[in-house]
Design an enzyme around this catalytic site. Structure first.
Site, PDB file in Angstrom:
ATOM      1  N   GLU A 716       0.811  -1.224   0.000  1.00  0.00           N
ATOM      2  CA  GLU A 716       0.000   0.000   0.000  1.00  0.00           C
ATOM      3  C   GLU A 716       0.837   1.264   0.000  1.00  0.00           C
ATOM      4  O   GLU A 716       1.706   1.452   0.852  1.00  0.00           O
ATOM      5  CB  GLU A 716      -0.927   0.008   1.219  1.00  0.00           C
ATOM      6  N   LYS A 733      -8.480  -1.135   1.274  1.00  0.00           N
ATOM      7  CA  LYS A 733      -9.486  -1.552   2.243  1.00  0.00           C
ATOM      8  C   LYS A 733     -10.288  -2.667   1.601  1.00  0.00           C
ATOM      9  O   LYS A 733     -10.896  -2.478   0.545  1.00  0.00           O
ATOM     10  CB  LYS A 733     -10.402  -0.392   2.656  1.00  0.00           C
TER      11      LYS A 733
END
Length: 914
Positions: A716, A733
């Site tokens: 990420e 997410k």
């Protein structure tokens, strides 16, 4: 008389960000939000005591202002020629929300100038009244969303007084602001039938001007994003408030459904005829009763006051911009009838003086002395009332901004002039073993004080460059920062910075203003020539490489840290020499920076010789020293969790209660896994981890003086700023394990993509990151090119979105990081309140986990990851942080399983390699 109903709809041209005349107006500093939960439960409502024809306001703030209101109304009712202004000036009240700057961005474009942003406890009524009625500085007011309830004074601040007393100024309340409009007139605030966060509902409206040009009802395409646990009880709505929009209490839809799972842009006119049921009809076709309707919009019967329960500023709300345009037109038409031309002219000059840089307000040096209510108000008085003859409507900078720039130049008398030299070796990387072979060959024999920003997963264009290096030349140094134990939020607390030079000498000093302030001044002090790096395809040319720990949230608005980190709160090398690998073109670069009076030619010569002399046998020999035979991991002690399964599940339930009560939309709950280790070869462990779990934002950092090694396999990106001043965030997410077969794997991937719960998680963080970028980006430039894409890694599928924006010229690199730190995917929303709640639930400091790793180049570009899927080796212990986002749809058992899944790859790497 209902003024809004008598006004004729009209349109203004919506300017692009390039033609907006602005200098950005945001005055307030971060302040902690301290409050207690207090709202009216539905069970507590006493219908027998409620009289719709005789509404009584019980709020202590409300009192009669009839004489004052009469005088104001009489003054404002001077006839005005029917001529529309060029722009609308909005006062935006921020209720400490994480979506306020999405509204700011929308209003900046729609209104033609950015709004003035204040938090709900910045001004007392006398100060607000001064700017509204003496300075005539604003045309309308927008009240933002926020956590909590309008029944709690700490949550709503001055907004209740404003709604009661400003009956002659157009007001739009969003979510919490909508509930405040109901509450101030006597409506009850109750729990919604179920919490709805990050989910879409289709809305029916009654044709009010606020919804002019927007379709209505079933299959109309008017879907909105909802973030709320509390609602206005429609049965308690007084006659002075008119309902203007509704939705079903239980009818929600995923953004991407079974029939449209390839959709990637939320700004179209998507409809989903396959899943929507007519929830607006009280009876279904078979005669059964549908779920009760929930109020989605109200307006006052005589005042120009409106409220919407949903979030028009969300990236996934359809026709959201039209609502803000309609409110602009309502405002224009209201004042065309009721404000004098003399008053309007005065307002233009007042507003021009209120244009103050957002970055300076939010992060800059000039406003750090403005740390009390009185000093901020005094300063604003001076800006509004001082030297009006200096204002030019077409000026690019206000007087105050010029003063700021002059101060910056004055502070930079010690600027360092850096020169860059570099060499390129075409198609060399694969010949010398790639990035792994280069690192092992050049730095692996003595890995102390080394770094490797490692794009070990480069497929599908996820990442392109890797950077590596060790202790270099005369500019090299190490910075180690630890927050003070007295970090209580009063003035960021400060901390102790230790600086080790290349000669080994160490200096320690106290940084009263904190680490971000220090780093900002350091980067501002470097002078460079852009011609030096013309031809380089990447943005890191030397500068700071290291990490920022999660506890530095105390420098970004959080009042304090409950737990002190065992590792330093920030640790960086200043790198004056490095090697870069271009994985796309197979090229290798060596770079060195030096001051004008010195040279790094010798380092370049030595590095070139070592690089070109690398060969296959040497590479194999250097790698073998890190390869340990794998033994049966079941015979080895595993990691011990900081919390038991039962306790973690209980913590998830606590989060769900907070969400139910409106305290947060989403909480990213985490915990730690720990394992004692002895004589572990940390570089070997990292090579083992990258082999089994390659990631685009992986990293190796070694700080021997701190007995600290970081082995990171993060997928990420937190935030990147490139040389074109484009900011990019890529939050993750939504996570699911890979399948055992190709067919199962594809089914699991599709399951993640179509999951309403995971879409809600992702959407909430996308809107949060849009808000954070909106603080420091040009109005109208923040956009989402990729929404809810699914990416596949060695052990998991993840849902990833991309947010981009154009950095404002007056915001520095550190301003951008401070506006968004910690990454929203690791906190939840609203961010400040969520971090406070998480501090009360979690049982230890997150330390480096949840922070970021990466570089700040001396030319003020940067690229930082989110520290997840990471092994921290410190003081004879390996630790791994993991967690997940808790939303209203979360299942406690499933959340525990997801947390364990995320620790699987790094934990197995440690156990296998030990």
């Amino acid at each position: 008389m209902n003024l809004a109903l008598r006004l004729l709809p009209s349109e203004l041209t919506c300017p692009t960000s390039e033609n907006i005349q602005y200098a950005n107006v945001n005055f307030l500093l971060f302040k902690p939000s301290v409050r207690v939960s207090c709202f009216i439960k539905k069970d507590d409502v006493q219908p027998s005591n409620y009289d719709r024809k005789n509404v009584t306001i019980s709020c202590q703030l409300m009192h009669s202002q009839l004489e004052e209101s009469f005088k104001r109304k009489k003054r404002l009712q001077v006839p005005l020629p029917l001529q529309k202004p060029d722009f609308v000036r909005t006062l935006l009240i921020d209720n400490y929300d994480s979506y306020t700057y999405n509204i700011y961005q929308e209003l900046s474009v729609v209104n033609g100038v950015p709004p003035v942003v204040i938090q709900n406890d910045d001004w007392i009524w006398e100060e607000l009244s001064h700017y509204l009625y003496e300075e005539n500085a604003f045309d309308n007011i927008v009240i933002s969303p926020g956590p909590g309830s309008p029944a709690c004074p700490q949550d709503i601040g001055i907004c209740l007084q404003l709604l009661h007393k400003c009956w002659d100024i157009p007001v739009l309340g969003v979510c919490l602001g909508h509930q405040a409009l109901g509450y101030v007139h006597g409506a009850h605030i109750v729990h919604a039938p179920e919490p709805i966060h990050g989910r879409l509902s289709e809305v029916e409206h009654g044709g009010c001007q606020l919804f002019h040009g927007i379709p209505s009802g079933r299959n109309s395409g008017f879907k909105v994003v909802r973030y709320h646990s509390l609602v206005i009880d429609s049965k308690s709505l007084p006659e002075v408030l008119i309902p203007i929009a509704w939705t079903s209490s239980s009818s929600t839809h995923p953004f991407v459904g079974p029939k449209d799972h390839n959709i990637s842009n939320a700004l179209g006119t998507q409809t989903d005829k396959n899943v929507f049921i007519d929830s607006f009809s009280p009876k279904a076709e078979n005669g059964t009763t549908r779920s009760p309707r929930v109020l989605m919009g109200i307006k006052h019967c005589t005042r120009p006051h409106y409220g919407v329960q949903f979030h028009p500023e969300s990236v996934a709300t359809f026709h959201g911009s039209q609502i803000f345009k309609n409110f602009r037109d309502i405002t224009n038409e209201y004042w065309l009838r009721y404000r004098s031309s003399q008053s309007r002219e005065k307002c233009v000059h007042s507003y021009a003086h209120m244009q103050v840089s957002s970055a300076s307000r939010h992060c800059g040096d000039s406003y750090r002395s403005i740390n009390s209510e009185n000093s901020k108000v005094d300063h604003l008085n001076k800006v509004v009332n001082g030297h009006r003859h200096m204002v030019d409507d077409n000026a690019e900078m206000t007087r105050l901004e010029k003063f700021n720039v002059a101060n910056v130049h004055h502070e930079r008398t010690d600027r360092k002039c850096l020169k860059l030299k570099w060499r390129k070796y075409t198609h060399l990387a694969s010949q010398v073993g790639g990035a792994k072979g280069i690192f092992c060959g050049l730095f692996g024999r003595e890995p102390e004080n080394t770094f490797w920003l490692d794009s070990s997963s480069t497929e599908k264009g996820r990442a392109r460059f890797s950077f590596m290096g060790g202790k270099g030349g005369p500019l090299w140094k190490q910075l180690t920062f630890r927050l003070s134990d007295q970090s209580d939020g009063c003035s960021k607390g400060g901390g102790y910075l230790s600086m080790e030079s290349c000669q080994g000498s160490t200096e320690t000093r106290f940084l009263e203003e904190g680490f971000f302030d220090f780093l900002n001044k350091e980067l501002q002090s470097y002078h460079y020539d852009e011609k030096d790096y013309e031809g380089l395809p990447f943005d890191f040319h030397g500068g700071y490489v290291g990490y920022i720990g999660y506890n530095l949230k105390s420098e970004c608005g959080v009042a304090s840290n409950r737990y002190k980190s065992e590792t330093p709160d920030a640790c960086f090398f200043f790198v004056d020499s490095l090697v870069a690998v271009d994985h796309k073109n197979d090229n290798v670069y060596i770079l060195a920076i030096h001051e004008e009076s010195s040279s790094m030619t010798q380092w370049l010569d030595d590095a070139e010789e070592k690089l070109l002399n690398l060969n296959g046998s040497e590479i194999m020999g250097s790698e073998k020293q890190y390869l340990h035979p794998l033994t049966c991991s079941s015979q080895k002690a595993g990691f011990a969790a900081e919390k038991s399964r039962e306790q973690y599940i209980e913590d998830v339930k606590k989060c769900l209660e907070y969400i139910k009560d409106g305290e947060s939309y989403e909480l990213c709950l985490t915990t730690q896994m720990r394992k004692p280790i002895e004589n572990l070869d940390s570089l070997g462990l990292y090579l083992h981890l990258r082999e089994r779990n390659p990631a685009p934002y992986a990293a190796w950092l070694n700080f021997p003086k701190e007995d600290l090694c970081i082995c990171c396999s993060s997928p990420e990106r937190f935030l990147q700023l490139d040389r074109n001043n484009i900011l990019e965030a890529k939050p993750i997410k939504g996570t699911i394990a890979r399948g055992a077969t190709a067919e199962e794997d594809e089914q699991l991937k599709l399951k993640l993509q179509l999951s309403e719960k995971d879409q809600a998680e992702n959407l909430m963080i996308v809107d949060l990151l849009r808000n954070d970028l909106g603080r420091v980006c040009d109005p109208g430039s923040v956009h989402v090119p990729h929404l809810m894409d699914v990416e596949s890694y060695a052990t998991v599928h993840t849902m990833v979105s991309t947010i981009r924006g154009k950095k404002r010229s007056d915001a520095s690199a550190v301003d951008c990081v401070r506006a968004a730190f910690p990454g929203g995917s690791m906190t939840g929303a609203s961010k400040l309140r969520s971090m406070e709640l998480l501090d009360s639930i979690e049982s230890c400091s997150r330390g480096i986990y949840s922070g970021c790793i990466g570089f700040f180049s001396y030319n003020q570009t940067f690229d930082l990851n989110i520290v997840i899927r990471t092994v921290i080796i410190h003081d004879g212990e390996a630790s791994i942080g993991a967690g997940g986002a808790i939303v209203s749809l979360s299942n406690p058992e499933d959340e525990y399983k997801e947390m364990i899944l995320k620790t699987k790859a790094p934990a197995k790497a440690v156990i296998d390699f030990e």
